[in-house]
Scaffold this motif. Sequence first.
Motif, PDB file in Angstrom:
ATOM      1  N   ASN A 174       0.829  -1.199   0.000  1.00  0.00           N
ATOM      2  CA  ASN A 174       0.000   0.000   0.000  1.00  0.00           C
ATOM      3  C   ASN A 174       0.861   1.246   0.000  1.00  0.00           C
ATOM      4  O   ASN A 174       0.601   2.205  -0.735  1.00  0.00           O
ATOM      5  CB  ASN A 174      -0.871   0.007   1.258  1.00  0.00           C
ATOM      6  CG  ASN A 174      -2.334  -0.131   0.927  1.00  0.00           C
ATOM      7  OD1 ASN A 174      -2.934   0.804   0.447  1.00  0.00           O
ATOM      8  ND2 ASN A 174      -2.872  -1.307   1.146  1.00  0.00           N
ATOM      9  N   ASP A 175       1.900   1.216   0.858  1.00  0.00           N
ATOM     10  CA  ASP A 175       2.799   2.353   0.989  1.00  0.00           C
ATOM     11  C   ASP A 175       3.477   2.669  -0.347  1.00  0.00           C
ATOM     12  O   ASP A 175       3.539   3.822  -0.766  1.00  0.00           O
ATOM     13  CB  ASP A 175       3.837   2.011   2.058  1.00  0.00           C
ATOM     14  CG  ASP A 175       4.407   3.240   2.693  1.00  0.00           C
ATOM     15  OD1 ASP A 175       3.609   4.044   3.222  1.00  0.00           O
ATOM     16  OD2 ASP A 175       5.646   3.412   2.644  1.00  0.00           O
ATOM     17  N   THR A 176       3.968   1.606  -1.024  1.00  0.00           N
ATOM     18  CA  THR A 176       4.602   1.781  -2.334  1.00  0.00           C
ATOM     19  C   THR A 176       3.624   2.388  -3.330  1.00  0.00           C
ATOM     20  O   THR A 176       3.968   3.303  -4.086  1.00  0.00           O
ATOM     21  CB  THR A 176       5.080   0.408  -2.865  1.00  0.00           C
ATOM     22  OG1 THR A 176       5.811  -0.247  -1.827  1.00  0.00           O
ATOM     23  CG2 THR A 176       5.968   0.564  -4.081  1.00  0.00           C
ATOM     24  N   ILE A 177       2.388   1.859  -3.304  1.00  0.00           N
ATOM     25  CA  ILE A 177       1.384   2.340  -4.271  1.00  0.00           C
ATOM     26  C   ILE A 177       1.041   3.804  -4.020  1.00  0.00           C
ATOM     27  O   ILE A 177       0.904   4.591  -4.953  1.00  0.00           O
ATOM     28  CB  ILE A 177       0.122   1.452  -4.223  1.00  0.00           C
ATOM     29  CG1 ILE A 177       0.484   0.035  -4.679  1.00  0.00           C
ATOM     30  CG2 ILE A 177      -0.962   2.027  -5.123  1.00  0.00           C
ATOM     31  CD1 ILE A 177      -0.659  -0.961  -4.595  1.00  0.00           C
ATOM     32  N   ILE A 178       0.944   4.193  -2.748  1.00  0.00           N
ATOM     33  CA  ILE A 178       0.658   5.596  -2.431  1.00  0.00           C
ATOM     34  C   ILE A 178       1.774   6.481  -2.989  1.00  0.00           C
ATOM     35  O   ILE A 178       1.513   7.520  -3.613  1.00  0.00           O
ATOM     36  CB  ILE A 178       0.511   5.806  -0.914  1.00  0.00           C
ATOM     37  CG1 ILE A 178      -0.761   5.120  -0.417  1.00  0.00           C
ATOM     38  CG2 ILE A 178       0.451   7.295  -0.576  1.00  0.00           C
ATOM     39  CD1 ILE A 178      -0.906   5.099   1.089  1.00  0.00           C
ATOM     40  N   ASN A 179       3.025   6.050  -2.807  1.00  0.00           N
ATOM     41  CA  ASN A 179       4.148   6.826  -3.333  1.00  0.00           C
ATOM     42  C   ASN A 179       4.083   6.965  -4.845  1.00  0.00           C
ATOM     43  O   ASN A 179       4.402   8.009  -5.396  1.00  0.00           O
ATOM     44  CB  ASN A 179       5.474   6.168  -2.943  1.00  0.00           C
ATOM     45  CG  ASN A 179       5.816   6.470  -1.510  1.00  0.00           C
ATOM     46  OD1 ASN A 179       5.369   7.500  -0.977  1.00  0.00           O
ATOM     47  ND2 ASN A 179       6.571   5.597  -0.872  1.00  0.00           N
ATOM     48  N   GLN A 180       3.660   5.867  -5.531  1.00  0.00           N
ATOM     49  CA  GLN A 180       3.629   5.889  -6.994  1.00  0.00           C
ATOM     50  C   GLN A 180       2.438   6.673  -7.527  1.00  0.00           C
ATOM     51  O   GLN A 180       2.564   7.409  -8.497  1.00  0.00           O
ATOM     52  CB  GLN A 180       3.547   4.462  -7.531  1.00  0.00           C
ATOM     53  CG  GLN A 180       4.885   3.768  -7.601  1.00  0.00           C
ATOM     54  CD  GLN A 180       4.788   2.488  -8.396  1.00  0.00           C
ATOM     55  OE1 GLN A 180       3.742   2.168  -8.948  1.00  0.00           O
ATOM     56  NE2 GLN A 180       5.893   1.761  -8.459  1.00  0.00           N
ATOM     57  N   THR A 181       1.271   6.499  -6.926  1.00  0.00           N
ATOM     58  CA  THR A 181       0.042   7.028  -7.535  1.00  0.00           C
ATOM     59  C   THR A 181      -0.519   8.239  -6.803  1.00  0.00           C
ATOM     60  O   THR A 181      -1.330   8.959  -7.359  1.00  0.00           O
ATOM     61  CB  THR A 181      -1.061   5.958  -7.547  1.00  0.00           C
ATOM     62  OG1 THR A 181      -1.344   5.629  -6.182  1.00  0.00           O
ATOM     63  CG2 THR A 181      -0.630   4.704  -8.282  1.00  0.00           C
ATOM     64  N   GLY A 182      -0.133   8.434  -5.565  1.00  0.00           N
ATOM     65  CA  GLY A 182      -0.693   9.524  -4.771  1.00  0.00           C
ATOM     66  C   GLY A 182      -2.118   9.246  -4.314  1.00  0.00           C
ATOM     67  O   GLY A 182      -2.784  10.112  -3.760  1.00  0.00           O
ATOM     68  N   ARG A 183      -2.594   8.020  -4.514  1.00  0.00           N
ATOM     69  CA  ARG A 183      -3.976   7.674  -4.151  1.00  0.00           C
ATOM     70  C   ARG A 183      -4.068   7.270  -2.674  1.00  0.00           C
ATOM     71  O   ARG A 183      -4.436   6.141  -2.343  1.00  0.00           O
ATOM     72  CB  ARG A 183      -4.459   6.508  -5.020  1.00  0.00           C
ATOM     73  CG  ARG A 183      -4.543   6.833  -6.493  1.00  0.00           C
ATOM     74  CD  ARG A 183      -5.837   7.528  -6.784  1.00  0.00           C
ATOM     75  NE  ARG A 183      -5.937   7.908  -8.184  1.00  0.00           N
ATOM     76  CZ  ARG A 183      -6.943   8.616  -8.674  1.00  0.00           C
ATOM     77  NH1 ARG A 183      -7.906   9.010  -7.860  1.00  0.00           N
ATOM     78  NH2 ARG A 183      -6.985   8.935  -9.930  1.00  0.00           N
ATOM     79  N   ALA A 184      -3.686   8.179  -1.775  1.00  0.00           N
ATOM     80  CA  ALA A 184      -3.616   7.848  -0.349  1.00  0.00           C
ATOM     81  C   ALA A 184      -4.975   7.454   0.220  1.00  0.00           C
ATOM     82  O   ALA A 184      -5.093   6.453   0.944  1.00  0.00           O
ATOM     83  CB  ALA A 184      -3.037   9.014   0.428  1.00  0.00           C
ATOM     84  N   ILE A 185      -6.008   8.216  -0.131  1.00  0.00           N
ATOM     85  CA  ILE A 185      -7.313   7.961   0.496  1.00  0.00           C
ATOM     86  C   ILE A 185      -7.883   6.618   0.069  1.00  0.00           C
ATOM     87  O   ILE A 185      -8.320   5.815   0.907  1.00  0.00           O
ATOM     88  CB  ILE A 185      -8.276   9.120   0.186  1.00  0.00           C
ATOM     89  CG1 ILE A 185      -7.818  10.340   0.989  1.00  0.00           C
ATOM     90  CG2 ILE A 185      -9.710   8.759   0.531  1.00  0.00           C
ATOM     91  CD1 ILE A 185      -8.214  11.640   0.393  1.00  0.00           C
ATOM     92  N   GLU A 186      -7.822   6.326  -1.219  1.00  0.00           N
ATOM     93  CA  GLU A 186      -8.317   5.034  -1.692  1.00  0.00           C
ATOM     94  C   GLU A 186      -7.518   3.892  -1.058  1.00  0.00           C
ATOM     95  O   GLU A 186      -8.082   2.876  -0.648  1.00  0.00           O
ATOM     96  CB  GLU A 186      -8.222   4.945  -3.222  1.00  0.00           C
ATOM     97  CG  GLU A 186      -9.204   5.827  -3.979  1.00  0.00           C
ATOM     98  CD  GLU A 186      -8.628   7.205  -4.283  1.00  0.00           C
ATOM     99  OE1 GLU A 186      -7.735   7.658  -3.532  1.00  0.00           O
ATOM    100  OE2 GLU A 186      -9.062   7.830  -5.254  1.00  0.00           O
ATOM    101  N   CYS A 187      -6.181   4.101  -1.009  1.00  0.00           N
ATOM    102  CA  CYS A 187      -5.326   3.046  -0.447  1.00  0.00           C
ATOM    103  C   CYS A 187      -5.643   2.790   1.023  1.00  0.00           C
ATOM    104  O   CYS A 187      -5.670   1.640   1.466  1.00  0.00           O
ATOM    105  CB  CYS A 187      -3.859   3.418  -0.601  1.00  0.00           C
ATOM    106  SG  CYS A 187      -3.227   3.042  -2.237  1.00  0.00           S
ATOM    107  N   PHE A 188      -5.890   3.862   1.762  1.00  0.00           N
ATOM    108  CA  PHE A 188      -6.186   3.653   3.164  1.00  0.00           C
ATOM    109  C   PHE A 188      -7.546   2.987   3.371  1.00  0.00           C
ATOM    110  O   PHE A 188      -7.729   2.205   4.295  1.00  0.00           O
ATOM    111  CB  PHE A 188      -6.079   4.963   3.964  1.00  0.00           C
ATOM    112  CG  PHE A 188      -4.658   5.248   4.350  1.00  0.00           C
ATOM    113  CD1 PHE A 188      -3.962   4.348   5.164  1.00  0.00           C
ATOM    114  CD2 PHE A 188      -3.986   6.356   3.859  1.00  0.00           C
ATOM    115  CE1 PHE A 188      -2.632   4.574   5.499  1.00  0.00           C
ATOM    116  CE2 PHE A 188      -2.653   6.591   4.194  1.00  0.00           C
ATOM    117  CZ  PHE A 188      -1.979   5.699   5.011  1.00  0.00           C
ATOM    118  N   ILE A 189      -8.477   3.296   2.467  1.00  0.00           N
ATOM    119  CA  ILE A 189      -9.770   2.614   2.544  1.00  0.00           C
ATOM    120  C   ILE A 189      -9.587   1.123   2.285  1.00  0.00           C
ATOM    121  O   ILE A 189     -10.139   0.273   3.003  1.00  0.00           O
ATOM    122  CB  ILE A 189     -10.779   3.239   1.543  1.00  0.00           C
ATOM    123  CG1 ILE A 189     -11.164   4.627   2.046  1.00  0.00           C
ATOM    124  CG2 ILE A 189     -12.009   2.356   1.368  1.00  0.00           C
ATOM    125  CD1 ILE A 189     -12.004   5.430   1.095  1.00  0.00           C
TER     126      ILE A 189
END
Lengths: 248, 299
Positions: free
Chosen positions: B253-268
């Motif tokens: 999730n952390d890697t994906i947030i860094n790549q896409t900036g989709r923090a809110i979706e990732c945290f959900i």
Amino acid sequence: MKPIVVAKNLTKSYTKGLRALDNVSLTVNQGKVLVVMGPSGSGKSTLIRTFNGLENFDRGELNILGIKVDSTHDERKIQKIRRRVGMVFQQFNLFPHLSILENITLAPVHVQKRRQADAEEYAMYLLNQMGIDSHAKKYPSQLSGGEQQRVAIARALALKPELLLFDEPTSALDPERINEVLDAMRRLARQGMTMVVVTHEIGFAKDVSDQVLFMDSGKVIETSPPNIFFSNAKHERSRKFLNQLDKQ
Amino acid sequence: MKINQKLFLQFGISIIFFGLIGILINNLTINLIRTGLGFDFSWLLKPASFALAEHPLPYTSSDSYAWALFIGWLNSLKVIVSSLILATFLGTLIGFARTGTNSLLGLISAGYITIIRQTPLLLQLMFWYFVGFLGLKDNMFIQIKNIFNISNKGIELSGLTFSSEFLALLFGLSIFTSAYIAEVIRGGILSVSRGQWEAFRSLGISERKGVIRIILPQALPAIIPGLTSQYLNLAKNSTLAIAVGYSDIYAINDTIINQTGRAIECFIILLISFLLLNLLITNAMEIINRLILKSQRYD
């Protein structure tokens, strides 16, 4: 006469220097009933618990059914003793998650490796003797205190013990339930069972016992036959104790 | 309290509650607009384009983000389930050693529980990773006939390989949780009256058999609730995997947030993953609890 219990100078101290047992010596011969009396905290329970290794002691020697144990508390010898000595507790201590029948057959099956069917047959015989065979399939909590204590006696008898220890077997019972347990114990005594009984039941002690041992502060104050102990106790401390029991 | 007053109170509390939720949603929308990203999950199907060191199922960097997250979930599940088993085993042993009659064993287990409970889990994970595994030599530090290899790459056991990251996490989580489980077990054992011990001992039943047949069945109802909460803690603590570089759901999730900036979706997604996982654990334990209580219906 064959000695079943021989205690020599048993001594047990607690950390603060208090003596739970102070040089206790006694002998119980085969087929005899010894009643142990004394005020609470006098060491009566501690004493009979040393007989089957539930309590250790610091000094002295014990010979139970010819097996000698000392303060080293040899586990193998104690295990041998426990297979030949039954014990009945004040709080019954039945296993609440097992049925009455399972409570009684557990030790014969797992300790003596008897077949389940044989163990059950003997358990039913014992329950019948105790007058509670109709409760075999029930659980301990469904029985009254007196019935539970009779199950506990049957459980102790299931290993066909050569010595039975009773630690205040009627103290936790309602007054109207005491006699059914005492009657069962009287029958055992008549059948020749060797018994050591810690109790305050004067009537039982008068009828059944061969000797009464009176303890105070870990010491044996006197050992007398019941007719002498209850009418003409040798020791001042014994008479005082009996007076107090009478007042209750 | 009158019924009118009660209604008024409930109405007031509802307004405050929904008001707070409204503020949160409003903040979320404003933030999403500011970052220029709509609330959207379609990126999940795009290729992740990062490699994963560990994947129980086939995975390449051209697979989707969704698949990478699923692999992460499986990695989490793998380390949680194996730690759960190891921690329960260790904890039971130590719990019994702590309550047993052997004073030396009791002292050792008391020391173990104290040390493990008084130091942070992160520190323990680092210890197992850097001192326990990376401290080993790189080629076959200990080798037994090609069946068992242990090196800084991990452990190889007749064809099965376990990475040092997985093992550090497994040991760290299991040992940390086992100290707490030991205390839960001890509490359960102490809840069984002394008379039960005396009763089975006086019947000549051995300590081992007595514990299994008499003490444990009566201790279990007191043990299960505490055990459940330790299992839930273990599952949540597994997110510290990121510290030793194990690719669990949180790390991915952390890697994906860094790549896409989709923090809110990732945290959900993370929230739902853990909710599902812990609901699974809670329900499984509830079933076990009910089975135990059913088998112990005394009256």
